[in-house]
Design a protein around this motif. Sequence first.
Motif, mmCIF file in Angstrom:
data_model
loop_
_atom_site.group_PDB
_atom_site.id
_atom_site.type_symbol
_atom_site.label_atom_id
_atom_site.label_comp_id
_atom_site.label_asym_id
_atom_site.label_seq_id
_atom_site.Cartn_x
_atom_site.Cartn_y
_atom_site.Cartn_z
ATOM 1 N N SER A 129 37.364 -1.120 123.470
ATOM 2 C CA SER A 129 37.838 -2.413 122.973
ATOM 3 C C SER A 129 37.378 -2.620 121.531
ATOM 4 O O SER A 129 36.237 -2.302 121.175
ATOM 5 C CB SER A 129 37.295 -3.542 123.855
ATOM 6 N N PHE A 130 38.269 -3.146 120.725
ATOM 7 C CA PHE A 130 37.937 -3.510 119.349
ATOM 8 C C PHE A 130 38.103 -5.013 119.141
ATOM 9 O O PHE A 130 38.147 -5.488 118.015
ATOM 10 C CB PHE A 130 38.817 -2.737 118.375
ATOM 11 N N GLY A 131 38.184 -5.714 120.249
ATOM 12 C CA GLY A 131 38.346 -7.162 120.226
ATOM 13 C C GLY A 131 39.265 -7.589 121.344
ATOM 14 O O GLY A 131 40.149 -6.821 121.750
ATOM 15 N N PRO A 132 39.084 -8.795 121.890
ATOM 16 C CA PRO A 132 39.943 -9.252 122.995
ATOM 17 C C PRO A 132 41.390 -9.426 122.550
ATOM 18 O O PRO A 132 41.662 -9.901 121.442
ATOM 19 C CB PRO A 132 39.313 -10.593 123.395
ATOM 20 N N VAL A 133 42.317 -9.021 123.426
ATOM 21 C CA VAL A 133 43.747 -9.121 123.127
ATOM 22 C C VAL A 133 44.434 -9.854 124.272
ATOM 23 O O VAL A 133 43.907 -9.978 125.382
ATOM 24 C CB VAL A 133 44.385 -7.726 122.940
ATOM 25 N N HIS A 134 45.619 -10.352 123.988
ATOM 26 C CA HIS A 134 46.429 -10.978 125.029
ATOM 27 C C HIS A 134 46.848 -9.912 126.042
ATOM 28 O O HIS A 134 47.333 -8.839 125.657
ATOM 29 C CB HIS A 134 47.674 -11.622 124.419
ATOM 30 N N ASN A 135 46.648 -10.203 127.306
ATOM 31 C CA ASN A 135 47.031 -9.245 128.341
ATOM 32 C C ASN A 135 47.670 -9.959 129.524
ATOM 33 O O ASN A 135 47.836 -11.189 129.513
ATOM 34 C CB ASN A 135 45.825 -8.407 128.781
ATOM 35 N N ARG A 136 47.988 -9.184 130.520
ATOM 36 C CA ARG A 136 48.677 -9.707 131.707
ATOM 37 C C ARG A 136 47.951 -9.204 132.954
ATOM 38 O O ARG A 136 48.414 -8.313 133.662
ATOM 39 C CB ARG A 136 50.137 -9.242 131.689
ATOM 40 N N PRO A 137 46.792 -9.777 133.250
ATOM 41 C CA PRO A 137 46.014 -9.291 134.395
ATOM 42 C C PRO A 137 46.713 -9.600 135.707
ATOM 43 O O PRO A 137 47.426 -10.595 135.839
ATOM 44 C CB PRO A 137 44.689 -10.046 134.272
ATOM 45 N N THR A 138 46.507 -8.725 136.679
ATOM 46 C CA THR A 138 47.086 -8.901 138.007
ATOM 47 C C THR A 138 46.029 -8.638 139.064
ATOM 48 O O THR A 138 45.026 -7.941 138.821
ATOM 49 C CB THR A 138 48.276 -7.955 138.232
ATOM 50 N N THR A 139 46.242 -9.179 140.235
ATOM 51 C CA THR A 139 45.371 -8.919 141.366
ATOM 52 C C THR A 139 45.782 -7.615 142.045
ATOM 53 O O THR A 139 46.782 -6.993 141.673
ATOM 54 C CB THR A 139 45.447 -10.075 142.380
ATOM 55 N N SER A 140 45.020 -7.185 143.031
ATOM 56 C CA SER A 140 45.342 -5.956 143.761
ATOM 57 C C SER A 140 46.676 -6.066 144.490
ATOM 58 O O SER A 140 47.333 -5.060 144.766
ATOM 59 C CB SER A 140 44.231 -5.637 144.761
ATOM 60 N N SER A 141 47.083 -7.306 144.793
ATOM 61 C CA SER A 141 48.367 -7.507 145.468
ATOM 62 C C SER A 141 49.533 -7.634 144.499
ATOM 63 O O SER A 141 50.680 -7.767 144.927
ATOM 64 C CB SER A 141 48.294 -8.763 146.344
ATOM 65 N N GLY A 142 49.241 -7.612 143.175
ATOM 66 C CA GLY A 142 50.296 -7.691 142.181
ATOM 67 C C GLY A 142 50.541 -9.077 141.626
ATOM 68 O O GLY A 142 51.446 -9.257 140.788
ATOM 69 N N LYS A 143 49.756 -10.062 142.024
ATOM 70 C CA LYS A 143 49.935 -11.421 141.519
ATOM 71 C C LYS A 143 49.446 -11.514 140.070
ATOM 72 O O LYS A 143 48.361 -11.053 139.739
ATOM 73 C CB LYS A 143 49.160 -12.414 142.383
ATOM 74 N N VAL A 144 50.263 -12.095 139.192
ATOM 75 C CA VAL A 144 49.932 -12.213 137.775
ATOM 76 C C VAL A 144 48.961 -13.369 137.575
ATOM 77 O O VAL A 144 49.168 -14.480 138.093
ATOM 78 C CB VAL A 144 51.201 -12.422 136.930
#
Length: 487
Positions: A129-144
């Motif tokens: 990492s070179f700094g926090p970026v916008h991302n799209r985290p999901t759970t193990s079940s695929g929930k965003v």
Amino acid sequence: MKRPLDLRHVKSLALRDLIELANLQDFDRVVEQVRNVRGCTRPVNLVGHTATLDAATRTVVRSYSTADEPTGRLLTACGNRRVSRCPACSRVYAADTYHLIKAGLSGGKTVDQSVRAHPRVFVTLTAPSFGPVHNRPTTSSGKVLDCRCGQRHAEGDPALGTPLTPATYDYTGAVLWNAHAGALWARFTIYLRRELAAQLGITQKALKAALRISFAKVAEYQKRGLVHFHAVIRLDGPDGHTTPPPPWATLDALDRAALQAARRARVTVESDAVGERVIAWGDRIDVREIKGLGDGELTDQKVAAYVAKYATKSAEGSGTVDRTLVCRPCGGRGYTCGPDGFRDLCADCDGTGQAEPLRDLQVQQHVRQMIRTAWALGHLPEFAHLKLWKWAHMLGFRGHFSTKSRAYSTTLTALRDVRRAWRTAQAEAARTHAGHPAPDENTTLVTESAWAYLSSGYRPGEELLAAQVRHDRTHHERLKKEGDLHP
């Protein structure tokens, strides 16, 4: 005498040219040439001739000249691997890469099928990492889930991969990491051998005598503009894929060695301008077993298809441009040397060395800043050898997108040679079928040829024909994929 066509009433230049081509004596040959290059986006136009002669009698066995072509030149495919430049040629490159990777996993193409039983892993190495970026985290079940910015980004949101706080993002570190990613991979392969010897309790010299580590890798750009590597790593006997590794060279040992090597690999960069930087892999290191045909989730076909997919992509997947930004007259240096030997300001770029102003690029601010950083670092004396200004459009990455060790499997050149030999055999069969005598097997043949580059691209009318070829091929592939095409 045939009267010339009066096409002044046809407004479209392409349609006018197509009508002219259709009225040539051999329009079918024009169509055949376009089909032979599979609708290549920008084919190479050649002029010249070739002749095959009997070495003893100097009798011409067969000959060809572009002077006999209806358009006076020969179209050949550009061969560009990038899907953004030529989808037609990139498909051929992807298919070759698929067969190359799969041969190293399942055998075939001069590789023995016993490689299926060799220890094999699929390794993914990412950047830190070179700094926090916008991302799209999901759970193990695929929930965003929500991003750190508090929003829930859509899958195609252009903000993905861009910094949350651009002012504090380490752009210098990001560009230097891209620039040294290839060297870091080389360091990883060195540590892999060391760690494997340590895991097996033998010396590196004994390891080299007992087995060989073979690999094939591909680079992929993340949304944030940093490359990461996917690699197939296989253990072979001392003679490569033709011999099995010793029984004590187990999959578990390879798994642990790959993890330890990734954690230990380091490249140190020293600079008076930016200080000392340590280039290392990120925390997300994944090592997974490649299983046999249909035996698990990560099969030979899936791995080969995954690697082939990214072998045809480039940095444009991260939002950058797919063309060099270097001013050609001055080579990016901003000056040219006159007859007197003095450096004169380049008139084409006004001394910037850039083919086009960076501020005018139609890219996101994050990508533009990566390009600016690469350009600035490239002109520092300590980084001059990296030529980062030359690779600014690649965000600093200078390596090959796909590479392999010598003993992994066949080569792209060998696959192309086989395809060329098959086409030659098809042409000879067509000549024989047409009634031309086949040369004696004991006859020594020599080839004399002379070729010259004429231009690149199609005539306007040929472009319409190429568009139809591309449409037909896409339609054919879709039917084949959907199962509606019967053999």
